[in-house]
Design an enzyme around this catalytic site. Sequence first.
Site, mmCIF file in Angstrom:
data_model
loop_
_atom_site.group_PDB
_atom_site.id
_atom_site.type_symbol
_atom_site.label_atom_id
_atom_site.label_comp_id
_atom_site.label_asym_id
_atom_site.label_seq_id
_atom_site.Cartn_x
_atom_site.Cartn_y
_atom_site.Cartn_z
ATOM 1 N N SER A 47 0.838 -1.204 0.000
ATOM 2 C CA SER A 47 0.000 0.000 0.000
ATOM 3 C C SER A 47 0.869 1.249 0.000
ATOM 4 O O SER A 47 2.064 1.187 0.316
ATOM 5 C CB SER A 47 -0.915 0.015 1.225
ATOM 6 O OG SER A 47 -0.138 0.238 2.384
ATOM 7 N N ASP A 79 -1.392 -0.910 -3.724
ATOM 8 C CA ASP A 79 -2.707 -0.769 -3.105
ATOM 9 C C ASP A 79 -2.933 0.676 -2.641
ATOM 10 O O ASP A 79 -2.059 1.271 -2.014
ATOM 11 C CB ASP A 79 -2.716 -1.715 -1.892
ATOM 12 C CG ASP A 79 -4.069 -1.891 -1.253
ATOM 13 O OD1 ASP A 79 -5.082 -1.776 -1.958
ATOM 14 O OD2 ASP A 79 -4.102 -2.182 -0.035
ATOM 15 N N HIS A 170 -11.967 -1.005 6.487
ATOM 16 C CA HIS A 170 -10.585 -1.280 6.881
ATOM 17 C C HIS A 170 -10.419 -1.369 8.399
ATOM 18 O O HIS A 170 -11.214 -0.821 9.147
ATOM 19 C CB HIS A 170 -9.663 -0.160 6.375
ATOM 20 C CG HIS A 170 -9.477 -0.173 4.884
ATOM 21 N ND1 HIS A 170 -9.254 0.958 4.153
ATOM 22 C CD2 HIS A 170 -9.471 -1.189 3.992
ATOM 23 C CE1 HIS A 170 -9.107 0.651 2.880
ATOM 24 N NE2 HIS A 170 -9.247 -0.648 2.753
ATOM 25 N N GLY A 199 -10.931 -4.679 2.982
ATOM 26 C CA GLY A 199 -11.283 -4.850 4.395
ATOM 27 C C GLY A 199 -11.909 -6.192 4.715
ATOM 28 O O GLY A 199 -12.853 -6.283 5.496
ATOM 29 N N ASN A 220 -8.967 -8.524 -0.309
ATOM 30 C CA ASN A 220 -7.859 -7.823 0.342
ATOM 31 C C ASN A 220 -7.837 -8.103 1.841
ATOM 32 O O ASN A 220 -8.833 -7.863 2.522
ATOM 33 C CB ASN A 220 -7.992 -6.315 0.145
ATOM 34 C CG ASN A 220 -7.792 -5.880 -1.292
ATOM 35 O OD1 ASN A 220 -7.672 -6.705 -2.197
ATOM 36 N ND2 ASN A 220 -7.744 -4.587 -1.516
ATOM 37 N N VAL A 221 -6.699 -8.564 2.308
ATOM 38 C CA VAL A 221 -6.566 -8.860 3.737
ATOM 39 C C VAL A 221 -5.306 -8.196 4.287
ATOM 40 O O VAL A 221 -4.209 -8.432 3.778
ATOM 41 C CB VAL A 221 -6.468 -10.391 3.989
ATOM 42 C CG1 VAL A 221 -6.536 -10.679 5.488
ATOM 43 C CG2 VAL A 221 -7.551 -11.152 3.245
HETATM 44 ZN ZN LIG Z 1 -8.306 -1.198 0.975
#
Ligand SMILES: [Zn+2]
Length: 271
Positions: A47, A79, A170, A199, A220-221
Amino acid sequence: MNSLEILTTARKNGYAIGAFNCINLETIAAIVAAAELENKAIILQISENAARYAGLEELFAIAKIKKDKSAVPIIIHFDHAESYSSAKRAIDLGFDSVMLESAKLEPKENLEQLKKISDYAKGKNVIIEGEFEITSKGTRSGQQLSAPEIAEMVNKSGSELVAIDIGSKHKMTTKEASLDLEHLQDIAKLVSNPLVLHGASGVSKAELQQAIKLGITKVNVATELMLSFSNAIRQELSNPDIYDARKYLARAQAAMQEKVREIIRLLQLES
Ligand SMILES: [Zn+2]
């Protein structure tokens, strides 16, 4: 298969690809080792926040080395790029896939940004994840677009992957999110692209698998992985004799690897 084929094949066949956030060597190694043990493709996610912490070039370099040595396909994804220039920088560096966080803009402006980054990515073998609804806050917190409006925007944007808000958010440390599966179903009927759930740590196994059956393809984790990593360190460091960082980091890496394996299996809808 290239990155897009991996994801479109998953959407067609009703399973999902895990997109796991990493922040350093240990977390990258844990995710790649888990993918190899499960023999499944995964997405290594860096990210913009993680890049601020450890450096974009630095994290990408580690991810790239691990990808090149890996026995399974690895997609390196940027990300939540917070701006066009930041997304462009990731494309220039060699990321396979880039998400532009742009749903906070008015829909018209969002579409322009997505179109612009998609045009830039063309011919560079990079896929774009467009954010069509605000993904960070949950419960459809952004502009309330209808499914047909989203579908029209997706078509015009050139985005290959479609991030939507179906109620997850998130940084949830408990599985208390409640998904709007009806909204997902309405979008999935009109949009055949792989759909992205942000999230996922806050989503129960049953709801997550239901969402995958309805079209969620990239899951997404982040938070859940951080929890497993940090809890293992906490446990190790309760022993004051431990001072060698390799000892507790190896333990944290192993704990996170187990968590990633568990999630990979869950996304295959096998268990
Ligand atoms: Zn996200």
